[in-house]
Design a protein around this motif. Structure first.
Motif, PDB file in Angstrom:
ATOM      1  N   TYR A 175      90.545 -49.666  68.622  1.00  0.00           N
ATOM      2  CA  TYR A 175      89.879 -50.356  67.547  1.00  0.00           C
ATOM      3  C   TYR A 175      89.442 -49.383  66.466  1.00  0.00           C
ATOM      4  CZ  TYR A 175      89.557 -54.065  71.019  1.00  0.00           C
ATOM      5  OH  TYR A 175      89.851 -55.010  71.957  1.00  0.00           O
ATOM      6  N   ASN A 176      89.664 -49.770  65.232  1.00  0.00           N
ATOM      7  CA  ASN A 176      89.191 -49.005  64.098  1.00  0.00           C
ATOM      8  C   ASN A 176      88.356 -49.946  63.251  1.00  0.00           C
ATOM      9  OD1 ASN A 176      88.728 -47.321  61.972  1.00  0.00           O
ATOM     10  ND2 ASN A 176      90.807 -47.432  61.156  1.00  0.00           N
ATOM     11  N   PHE A 177      87.040 -49.905  63.453  1.00  0.00           N
ATOM     12  CA  PHE A 177      86.173 -50.850  62.786  1.00  0.00           C
ATOM     13  C   PHE A 177      85.595 -50.314  61.487  1.00  0.00           C
ATOM     14  CE2 PHE A 177      85.608 -52.466  67.254  1.00  0.00           C
ATOM     15  CZ  PHE A 177      86.308 -53.639  67.042  1.00  0.00           C
ATOM     16  N   ASP A 178      85.894 -49.050  61.162  1.00  0.00           N
ATOM     17  CA  ASP A 178      85.391 -48.450  59.924  1.00  0.00           C
ATOM     18  C   ASP A 178      83.867 -48.483  59.850  1.00  0.00           C
ATOM     19  OD1 ASP A 178      87.938 -47.838  58.942  1.00  0.00           O
ATOM     20  OD2 ASP A 178      88.183 -49.868  58.148  1.00  0.00           O
ATOM     21  N   ILE A 179      83.208 -48.162  60.961  1.00  0.00           N
ATOM     22  CA  ILE A 179      81.753 -48.040  60.940  1.00  0.00           C
ATOM     23  C   ILE A 179      81.405 -46.558  61.058  1.00  0.00           C
ATOM     24  CG2 ILE A 179      81.308 -50.335  61.875  1.00  0.00           C
ATOM     25  CD1 ILE A 179      80.859 -49.102  64.606  1.00  0.00           C
ATOM     26  N   THR A 180      80.222 -46.208  60.600  1.00  0.00           N
ATOM     27  CA  THR A 180      79.808 -44.805  60.645  1.00  0.00           C
ATOM     28  C   THR A 180      79.469 -44.414  62.085  1.00  0.00           C
ATOM     29  OG1 THR A 180      77.454 -45.252  60.325  1.00  0.00           O
ATOM     30  CG2 THR A 180      78.819 -45.068  58.325  1.00  0.00           C
ATOM     31  N   ASP A 181      79.428 -43.107  62.312  1.00  0.00           N
ATOM     32  CA  ASP A 181      79.051 -42.622  63.646  1.00  0.00           C
ATOM     33  C   ASP A 181      77.649 -43.093  64.015  1.00  0.00           C
ATOM     34  OD1 ASP A 181      81.488 -41.360  63.869  1.00  0.00           O
ATOM     35  OD2 ASP A 181      80.712 -39.372  63.317  1.00  0.00           O
ATOM     36  N   GLY A 182      76.758 -43.109  63.035  1.00  0.00           N
ATOM     37  CA  GLY A 182      75.391 -43.558  63.278  1.00  0.00           C
ATOM     38  C   GLY A 182      75.333 -45.035  63.647  1.00  0.00           C
ATOM     39  N   GLN A 183      76.137 -45.852  62.937  1.00  0.00           N
ATOM     40  CA  GLN A 183      76.182 -47.276  63.244  1.00  0.00           C
ATOM     41  C   GLN A 183      76.761 -47.511  64.638  1.00  0.00           C
ATOM     42  OE1 GLN A 183      78.461 -48.778  59.964  1.00  0.00           O
ATOM     43  NE2 GLN A 183      76.699 -48.894  58.583  1.00  0.00           N
ATOM     44  N   GLN A 184      77.800 -46.769  64.986  1.00  0.00           N
ATOM     45  CA  GLN A 184      78.394 -46.931  66.310  1.00  0.00           C
ATOM     46  C   GLN A 184      77.404 -46.530  67.404  1.00  0.00           C
ATOM     47  OE1 GLN A 184      82.344 -45.470  66.890  1.00  0.00           O
ATOM     48  NE2 GLN A 184      82.141 -45.360  69.103  1.00  0.00           N
ATOM     49  N   GLU A 185      76.721 -45.417  67.209  1.00  0.00           N
ATOM     50  CA  GLU A 185      75.741 -44.965  68.198  1.00  0.00           C
ATOM     51  C   GLU A 185      74.621 -45.997  68.363  1.00  0.00           C
ATOM     52  OE1 GLU A 185      73.153 -40.930  69.188  1.00  0.00           O
ATOM     53  OE2 GLU A 185      73.499 -41.486  67.077  1.00  0.00           O
ATOM     54  N   ALA A 186      74.167 -46.562  67.248  1.00  0.00           N
ATOM     55  CA  ALA A 186      73.094 -47.554  67.305  1.00  0.00           C
ATOM     56  C   ALA A 186      73.570 -48.827  67.994  1.00  0.00           C
ATOM     57  CB  ALA A 186      72.599 -47.869  65.894  1.00  0.00           C
ATOM     58  N   LEU A 187      74.794 -49.263  67.678  1.00  0.00           N
ATOM     59  CA  LEU A 187      75.329 -50.473  68.315  1.00  0.00           C
ATOM     60  C   LEU A 187      75.538 -50.272  69.813  1.00  0.00           C
ATOM     61  CD1 LEU A 187      77.967 -51.944  65.816  1.00  0.00           C
ATOM     62  CD2 LEU A 187      75.909 -53.055  66.697  1.00  0.00           C
ATOM     63  N   VAL A 188      76.110 -49.128  70.192  1.00  0.00           N
ATOM     64  CA  VAL A 188      76.345 -48.857  71.611  1.00  0.00           C
ATOM     65  C   VAL A 188      75.025 -48.834  72.364  1.00  0.00           C
ATOM     66  CG1 VAL A 188      77.108 -47.089  73.253  1.00  0.00           C
ATOM     67  CG2 VAL A 188      78.546 -47.678  71.287  1.00  0.00           C
ATOM     68  N   THR A 189      74.036 -48.206  71.786  1.00  0.00           N
ATOM     69  CA  THR A 189      72.717 -48.154  72.432  1.00  0.00           C
ATOM     70  C   THR A 189      72.119 -49.555  72.546  1.00  0.00           C
ATOM     71  OG1 THR A 189      72.335 -45.933  71.542  1.00  0.00           O
ATOM     72  CG2 THR A 189      70.402 -47.156  72.290  1.00  0.00           C
ATOM     73  N   ALA A 190      72.196 -50.323  71.461  1.00  0.00           N
ATOM     74  CA  ALA A 190      71.628 -51.676  71.467  1.00  0.00           C
ATOM     75  C   ALA A 190      72.313 -52.558  72.511  1.00  0.00           C
ATOM     76  CB  ALA A 190      71.745 -52.297  70.076  1.00  0.00           C
ATOM     77  N   VAL A 191      73.643 -52.487  72.582  1.00  0.00           N
ATOM     78  CA  VAL A 191      74.380 -53.310  73.543  1.00  0.00           C
ATOM     79  C   VAL A 191      74.090 -52.877  74.972  1.00  0.00           C
ATOM     80  CG1 VAL A 191      76.686 -53.894  74.394  1.00  0.00           C
ATOM     81  CG2 VAL A 191      76.222 -53.937  71.938  1.00  0.00           C
ATOM     82  N   SER A 192      74.148 -51.569  75.226  1.00  0.00           N
ATOM     83  CA  SER A 192      73.968 -51.077  76.599  1.00  0.00           C
ATOM     84  C   SER A 192      72.551 -51.307  77.108  1.00  0.00           C
ATOM     85  CB  SER A 192      74.326 -49.588  76.690  1.00  0.00           C
ATOM     86  OG  SER A 192      73.466 -48.816  75.869  1.00  0.00           O
ATOM     87  N   GLU A 193      71.575 -51.348  76.191  1.00  0.00           N
ATOM     88  CA  GLU A 193      70.189 -51.570  76.604  1.00  0.00           C
ATOM     89  C   GLU A 193      69.801 -53.047  76.641  1.00  0.00           C
ATOM     90  OE1 GLU A 193      68.073 -49.214  77.742  1.00  0.00           O
ATOM     91  OE2 GLU A 193      69.834 -47.904  77.610  1.00  0.00           O
ATOM     92  N   GLY A 194      70.737 -53.932  76.217  1.00  0.00           N
ATOM     93  CA  GLY A 194      70.479 -55.369  76.318  1.00  0.00           C
ATOM     94  C   GLY A 194      69.794 -55.999  75.127  1.00  0.00           C
TER      95      GLY A 194
END
Length: 199
Positions: free
Chosen positions: A131-150
């Motif tokens: 997947y290439n969603f064209d999001i920044t590294d910061g946005q990806q890190e924030a999304l991954v954290t938000a999803v993994s933490e529920g």
């Protein structure tokens, strides 16, 4: 079929009229599985071809009353790229064009075959999983954290403040990264180009 056996279709290049003639089964109770399959009205014959560890390769001869799905796959000229499961099944299919995909959809509706589409993509967009969603590294890190933490679960298992604490940023910055990243990802997935756009 036995719930203790997982099935995966063998990838083959079709040279005749057979649809899905081989599949791998993984599990422990193969005797019960074979008994159930051989007594299924859709199957004429089942042969164990090879056994490797806890997996068995079977060849199946479908009966004349073969399932509607195999006929629909043939009629819509779909190519099976991947298939696995037992209940439910997951298929990854390739169609020649949007019209063939529409045929598949309409034929399934006529036969009351229910299915859920995970994603439609063109070859230009690449294979699923890349997947290439064209999001920044910061946005990806924030999304991954938000999803993994529920954060997106119902009820929520964490707050944006807690996500921000984990990332070492302000709650405002965490909120902006999660919202902008989620918006970009959802637009890419839900509003992505389909084959219809190429005609």
């Amino acid at each position: 079929m036995s719930s203790g056996v997982h099935i995966e279709l063998e990838r083959v290049v079709p040279t005749g009229g057979e649809v899905m003639p081989f599949f791998w089964a993984q599990g422990t109770d193969f005797e019960a599985f074979e008994h159930a399959v051989r007594h299924d009205r859709l199957v004429d014959d089942l042969t164990a071809v090879a056994r490797v560890a806890d997996r068995v390769l079977y060849k199946v001869n479908w009966g004349e009353t073969t399932s509607s799905l195999t006929r629909i796959l043939t009629d819509s000229e779909a190519t099976i790229l991947e298939a696995h499961g037992n209940d439910p099944w997951m298929f990854r299919l390739r169609f020649n064009d949007h019209a063939a995909l529409t045929d598949f959809h309409n034929l399934c509706q006529e036969e009351d075959i229910e299915f859920h589409v995970e994603r439609i993509y063109t070859l230009a967009e690449g294979e699923p999983g890349v997947y290439n969603f064209d999001i920044t590294d910061g946005q990806q890190e924030a999304l991954v954290t938000a999803v993994s933490e529920g954060y997106f679960e119902v009820p929520r298992q964490t707050t944006l403040n807690e996500v921000a604490d984990q990332l070492g940023i302000s709650p405002q910055a965490a909120s902006e990264r999660v919202r902008r990243g989620a918006d970009t990802v959802l637009r890419k997935v839900l509003l992505s180009q389909s084959a219809a756009d190429l005609s």
